[in-house]
Write a protein that holds these residues in place. Structure first.
Motif, PDB file in Angstrom:
ATOM      1  N   GLU A  60       0.815  -1.215   0.000  1.00 55.35           N
ATOM      2  CA  GLU A  60       0.000   0.000   0.000  1.00 55.35           C
ATOM      3  C   GLU A  60       0.849   1.267   0.000  1.00 55.35           C
ATOM      4  O   GLU A  60       0.366   2.335  -0.372  1.00 55.35           O
ATOM      5  CB  GLU A  60      -0.941   0.014   1.212  1.00 55.35           C
ATOM      6  CG  GLU A  60      -0.290   0.167   2.571  1.00 55.35           C
ATOM      7  CD  GLU A  60       0.182  -1.122   3.194  1.00 55.35           C
ATOM      8  OE1 GLU A  60       0.487  -1.131   4.403  1.00 55.35           O
ATOM      9  OE2 GLU A  60       0.250  -2.147   2.465  1.00 55.35           O
ATOM     10  N   SER A  63       1.131   2.165  -3.780  1.00 54.80           N
ATOM     11  CA  SER A  63      -0.061   2.368  -4.596  1.00 54.80           C
ATOM     12  C   SER A  63      -1.217   2.784  -3.710  1.00 54.80           C
ATOM     13  O   SER A  63      -1.570   2.070  -2.762  1.00 54.80           O
ATOM     14  CB  SER A  63      -0.431   1.089  -5.362  1.00 54.80           C
ATOM     15  OG  SER A  63      -1.663   1.252  -6.041  1.00 54.80           O
ATOM     16  N   ILE A  66      -4.197   0.231  -3.382  1.00 52.19           N
ATOM     17  CA  ILE A  66      -4.099  -0.991  -2.582  1.00 52.19           C
ATOM     18  C   ILE A  66      -4.345  -0.652  -1.116  1.00 52.19           C
ATOM     19  O   ILE A  66      -3.745   0.280  -0.571  1.00 52.19           O
ATOM     20  CB  ILE A  66      -2.720  -1.658  -2.762  1.00 52.19           C
ATOM     21  CG1 ILE A  66      -2.535  -2.101  -4.219  1.00 52.19           C
ATOM     22  CG2 ILE A  66      -2.570  -2.859  -1.827  1.00 52.19           C
ATOM     23  CD1 ILE A  66      -1.153  -2.674  -4.507  1.00 52.19           C
ATOM     24  N   SER A  69      -1.964  -5.923   2.231  1.00 47.89           N
ATOM     25  CA  SER A  69      -1.819  -7.315   1.825  1.00 47.89           C
ATOM     26  C   SER A  69      -2.047  -8.214   3.032  1.00 47.89           C
ATOM     27  O   SER A  69      -1.787  -7.814   4.173  1.00 47.89           O
ATOM     28  CB  SER A  69      -0.433  -7.575   1.230  1.00 47.89           C
ATOM     29  OG  SER A  69       0.553  -7.554   2.243  1.00 47.89           O
ATOM     30  N   LEU A 103      -3.556  -9.311  -2.272  1.00 49.18           N
ATOM     31  CA  LEU A 103      -3.614  -7.862  -2.332  1.00 49.18           C
ATOM     32  C   LEU A 103      -5.070  -7.424  -2.290  1.00 49.18           C
ATOM     33  O   LEU A 103      -5.875  -7.847  -3.128  1.00 49.18           O
ATOM     34  CB  LEU A 103      -2.952  -7.352  -3.621  1.00 49.18           C
ATOM     35  CG  LEU A 103      -1.473  -7.720  -3.821  1.00 49.18           C
ATOM     36  CD1 LEU A 103      -0.971  -7.181  -5.149  1.00 49.18           C
ATOM     37  CD2 LEU A 103      -0.628  -7.183  -2.676  1.00 49.18           C
ATOM     38  N   PRO A 105      -7.845  -4.448  -2.542  1.00 48.54           N
ATOM     39  CA  PRO A 105      -7.979  -3.100  -3.124  1.00 48.54           C
ATOM     40  C   PRO A 105      -8.633  -2.124  -2.164  1.00 48.54           C
ATOM     41  O   PRO A 105      -9.424  -2.513  -1.298  1.00 48.54           O
ATOM     42  CB  PRO A 105      -8.869  -3.340  -4.348  1.00 48.54           C
ATOM     43  CG  PRO A 105      -9.711  -4.512  -3.946  1.00 48.54           C
ATOM     44  CD  PRO A 105      -8.826  -5.384  -3.092  1.00 48.54           C
ATOM     45  N   ALA A 113      -9.586  -8.171  -5.765  1.00 46.47           N
ATOM     46  CA  ALA A 113      -8.402  -8.635  -5.036  1.00 46.47           C
ATOM     47  C   ALA A 113      -7.650  -9.636  -5.913  1.00 46.47           C
ATOM     48  O   ALA A 113      -8.211 -10.209  -6.851  1.00 46.47           O
ATOM     49  CB  ALA A 113      -8.810  -9.277  -3.718  1.00 46.47           C
ATOM     50  N   TYR A 150      -4.488  -2.018 -10.628  1.00 46.36           N
ATOM     51  CA  TYR A 150      -3.364  -1.598  -9.793  1.00 46.36           C
ATOM     52  C   TYR A 150      -2.159  -2.524  -9.917  1.00 46.36           C
ATOM     53  O   TYR A 150      -1.082  -2.225  -9.401  1.00 46.36           O
ATOM     54  CB  TYR A 150      -3.789  -1.504  -8.318  1.00 46.36           C
ATOM     55  CG  TYR A 150      -4.345  -2.794  -7.744  1.00 46.36           C
ATOM     56  CD1 TYR A 150      -3.514  -3.819  -7.309  1.00 46.36           C
ATOM     57  CD2 TYR A 150      -5.721  -2.981  -7.629  1.00 46.36           C
ATOM     58  CE1 TYR A 150      -4.025  -4.992  -6.780  1.00 46.36           C
ATOM     59  CE2 TYR A 150      -6.251  -4.148  -7.101  1.00 46.36           C
ATOM     60  CZ  TYR A 150      -5.403  -5.156  -6.682  1.00 46.36           C
ATOM     61  OH  TYR A 150      -5.911  -6.310  -6.168  1.00 46.36           O
ATOM     62  N   HIS A 151      -2.295  -3.681 -10.580  1.00 50.92           N
ATOM     63  CA  HIS A 151      -1.192  -4.634 -10.695  1.00 50.92           C
ATOM     64  C   HIS A 151      -0.428  -4.403 -11.994  1.00 50.92           C
ATOM     65  O   HIS A 151      -1.035  -4.208 -13.043  1.00 50.92           O
ATOM     66  CB  HIS A 151      -1.727  -6.073 -10.658  1.00 50.92           C
ATOM     67  CG  HIS A 151      -0.659  -7.104 -10.452  1.00 50.92           C
ATOM     68  ND1 HIS A 151       0.237  -7.474 -11.445  1.00 50.92           N
ATOM     69  CD2 HIS A 151      -0.328  -7.846  -9.357  1.00 50.92           C
ATOM     70  CE1 HIS A 151       1.062  -8.397 -10.977  1.00 50.92           C
ATOM     71  NE2 HIS A 151       0.742  -8.636  -9.714  1.00 50.92           N
TER      72      HIS A 151
END
Length: 522
Positions: A60, A63, A66, A69, A103, A105, A113, A150-151
């Protein structure tokens, strides 16, 4: 170079020197590794593993999309591990251990996720055999699924420490077909940001950096984040319905965050009273049955009233008071409107023994109530005193502007507590460090001095002091909390609080504010 100064981050796109260091070679013929960006490594190989652990456990930080995790499993590998159990092996490297994480979101309604395998590799030959020098991130997608926004758009992403002379950090990837890799591409910009983060973590590991601000001291981060996402969805409509001239993005999400924190704090602090559950059970709102203050809450200096409204709409009983009504008040539902009041608090009444008959100075303050002061300005130093004299069940204060009891707070001003019989107060440095009050090493700002003064005041009036740094969109997000008495029913602390009031009256400078606007409507 000064050893205390972090070296400048100097990245280089790998196509500038494509043949200097060969890329990774995979056992699989389908996995072609492409170098993307590199920079000098300003720390040694033995620190690499510690540095990349920050990347693994805190995605996080890189990003805003995120949330966090969650570790699902962790596997360690040895030299005699069956090859069939080793994930996507690389020539001349062998995995040492891997972590499978999920991960989560920040916007679960928009992004999905995803699970990811994070594998550390070490060379199998040479000078540095067995020392982890590479982290490989691999998304684990179910059939037919696609990568969330986001990945990075890759099959694998590698963070390498290359122990050449001088050593370098490099990011390489197995990219998806037809993926652009120019300097303006999203993948390159993402890799650049990740490399800068690793460069910073490596330097922090080398210099034993520790965060000066500690979050989640009282409430677990996971519990707060999960409930906040629910509360945000339930109350984010106020951004588009905002009636005030202030910034709705700040105020709405700040009050949602404070309400979330209070709900979890009360759940942790109070036991459910038998026979007190009058709510119809709602499966999607478990907080309707959580423990809560026996006397409800009182929001002092409630301003626009949104914090009071959120708590009341979620099943909590309480009131909010302020010197003037706000435009928003008339637009809330009836239960909230009935709980918002124009009232000017006059603490000097305590000097006249008003509380001897148990008639509170504040008409909306019930026995056993929990006091809330969110940027309450002049009321801020009075919160622990009110809580002590009125036998409140606790309080939470988020100080903003620095006020003493009858004047602006300044260094060296205000009531002192040097005669305290508390060892925690007499040992100033230990007191500051234990409570995460800031101002260590002589770097004491006006605000940190004010925080320390408020914490000492709270303990002087009989509260076990707890502090936390809240996850709200405000630079003034430090909170002081009292929810446990040092000694139950100890008259000494009440007398101390009343002595402070008497001294304020003697100075004769305190002026009770006059209610403003149409007070009669509330």
């Amino acid at each position: 170079m000064d050893s205390d100064v972090r070296p400048r981050f100097v990245p280089s796109p790998c196509d500038i020197h494509p043949h200097t260091i060969p890329p990774l070679i995979s056992v699989s013929q389908d996995e072609v590794w492409l170098p993307i960006v590199s920079c000098p490594a300003d720390f040694s190989l033995d620190l690499f593993e510690c540095a990349v652990e920050q990347l693994i456990h805190h995605p996080e930080y890189n990003s805003t999309l995120i949330l966090r995790s969650e570790t699902i499993s962790q596997t360690f590998y040895s030299h005699d591990t069956d090859d069939s159990d080793i994930p996507s092996d690389l020539k001349s490297h062998r995995p040492t251990y891997s972590i499978q994480r999920k991960l989560l979101p920040r916007r679960p309604g928009r992004d999905a996720a995803i699970e990811q395998r994070c594998t550390l590799y070490a060379p199998i030959a040479g000078t540095h055999v067995g020392i982890p020098c590479m982290l490989v991130l691999s998304p684990l997608l179910p059939p037919g699924a696609s990568l969330p926004y986001y990945h990075p758009t890759v099959r694998h992403l590698a963070f390498r420490f290359v122990p050449c002379t001088p050593p370098i950090l490099r990011i390489e990837a197995v990219v998806l077909p037809d993926m652009p890799l120019d300097l303006n591409s999203r993948l390159y910009r993402t890799a650049l940001a990740l490399l800068e983060t690793l460069h910073r973590y490596g330097w922090g590991t080398r210099t034993h950096y520790q965060k000066r601000v500690r979050h989640d001291c009282l409430i677990p981060k996971e519990a707060y984040q999960d409930l906040y996402l629910v509360m945000r969805e339930r109350h984010k409509h106020f951004v588009s319905e905002w009636k005030e001239s202030t910034d709705p993005l700040k105020h709405v999400f700040e009050d949602i965050g404070i309400a979330t924190y209070l709900m979890l704090l009360w759940k942790q602090s109070f036991e459910q009273r038998s026979g007190d559950d009058n709510h119809t059970r709602v499966p999607d709102a478990p907080w309707k049955h959580w423990p809560r203050p026996p006397g409800g809450f009182l929001d002092l200096g409630c301003g626009n009233g949104l914090l009071t409204h959120i708590l009341i709409s979620e099943g909590y009983h309480g009131h909010g008071i302020d010197l003037r009504a706000r435009t928003s008040w008339d637009h809330y539902p009836e239960p909230t409107r009935a709980a918002l009041h124009v009232h000017a608090f006059d603490p000097t009444q305590y000097a006249r023994g008003v509380t001897e008959g148990r008639h509170s100075v504040i008409p909306y303050l019930q026995s056993g109530a929990f006091l809330v002061g969110n940027h309450a300005d002049e009321l801020t130093p009075w919160l622990p005193l009110i809580a002590t004299v009125e036998h409140a069940s606790g309080y939470l204060s988020i100080p903003c502007c620095a006020w003493s009891f009858d004047e602006r707070f300044a260094r060296g001003s205000g009531t002192t507590f040097a005669d305290s019989d508390s060892a925690a107060i007499s040992d100033h440095d230990a007191f500051v460090d234990r409570l995460n009050l800031g101002g260590e090493g002589g770097r004491q700002s006006q605000y940190s001095m004010y925080r320390i003064w408020l914490a000492k005041l709270s303990q002087w009036t009989g509260w076990k002091v707890e502090c936390d740094t809240l996850r709200i969109p405000s630079t003034r997000n430090w909170a002081i909390i009292g929810r446990e008495r040092l000694v139950e029913d100890n008259q000494v602390y009440t007398e101390r609080a009343l002595d402070i009031v008497q001294n304020v009256v003697k100075r004769g400078t305190f002026k009770t504010r006059i209610p403003e606007g149409k007070a009669g409507h509330h």
